[in-house]
Design a protein around this motif. Structure first.
Motif: not given
Length: 219
Positions: A42-65
């Protein structure tokens, strides 16, 4: 960052993960590894500002919490992604075994080779891109360069002013990596790897082992 809480916290995480429709990653360490892989992408594709916990969680297959539970803040998660695959440091540790006359070539091959390698390149790309978009990320990258590369290289040198030499070499190669892999400036981006090494090695050899002006020293 590990949080205290012992078996009860681990059990809660396991129960929560079991209830997710998509299934769970195998164990705490597997979940954290999956989050880090997703965060680097996510950081590589979207940069620091564009990466989100929600997006990272979705890619990892886990809950954002769960991402927040393990890492707390985006800064801490990003810092964790800078602990690159072990291949980074293990390859830099090859420098002390090099012939002093070949240090420049070996450093070019080792460092730029990490950018060419699909195992380590995406993490380095994430670090570089995010450093261009965030003051916090710039500080994290500076810390990484100083503590994970410069110190490692300086410790391998037998010449005077080893830290200055390591910083000259490292910053030169960081600039080359940016031109080749981030901005993709030609002909730098399209040069064959061996040709690039041959062009850069003499300068790096001078930085690491050649004569420097006597008055040149860190302030």
């Amino acid at each position: 960052m590990e949080l205290s809480g012992g078996g009860a916290m681990a059990a809660e995480d396991t129960d929560e993960a079991d209830r997710r429709p998509g299934g769970r990653r195998p164990g705490r360490s597997g979940t954290k590894d999956a989050i880090l892989v997703a965060a680097r992408e996510q950081f590589a594709a979207k940069g620091y500002a564009g990466a989100t916990f929600r997006g990272i969680a979705a890619d990892a297959g886990v809950d954002p919490a769960l991402v927040r539970h393990f890492y707390g803040t985006k800064d801490r998660l990003f810092a964790a992604t800078l602990y690159l695959p072990e291949a980074v440091l293990s390859r830099l540790q090859l420098l002390p075994d090099c012939d002093p006359g070949d240090l420049g070539e070996h450093f070019v091959r080792i460092y730029l080779g990490l950018w060419e390698d699909p195992e380590t390149g995406p993490a380095l790309m994430a670090m570089m891109r995010t450093a261009l978009t965030s003051d916090q990320a710039t500080g994290l990258m500076r810390d990484f360069l100083q503590t994970r590369i410069v110190e490692q290289v300086a410790s391998a040198l037998g010449a005077d002013r080893p830290r200055l030499r390591a910083e000259l070499a490292a910053t030169h190669l960081v600039g080359v990596a940016m031109a080749r892999h981030v901005v993709r400036v030609d002909p730098m981006a399209s040069l064959a790897f061996d040709d690039l090494v041959a062009l850069l090695a003499p300068n790096l050899q001078h930085y690491l082992a050649g004569d420097l002006p006597e008055h040149a020293s860190p302030s």
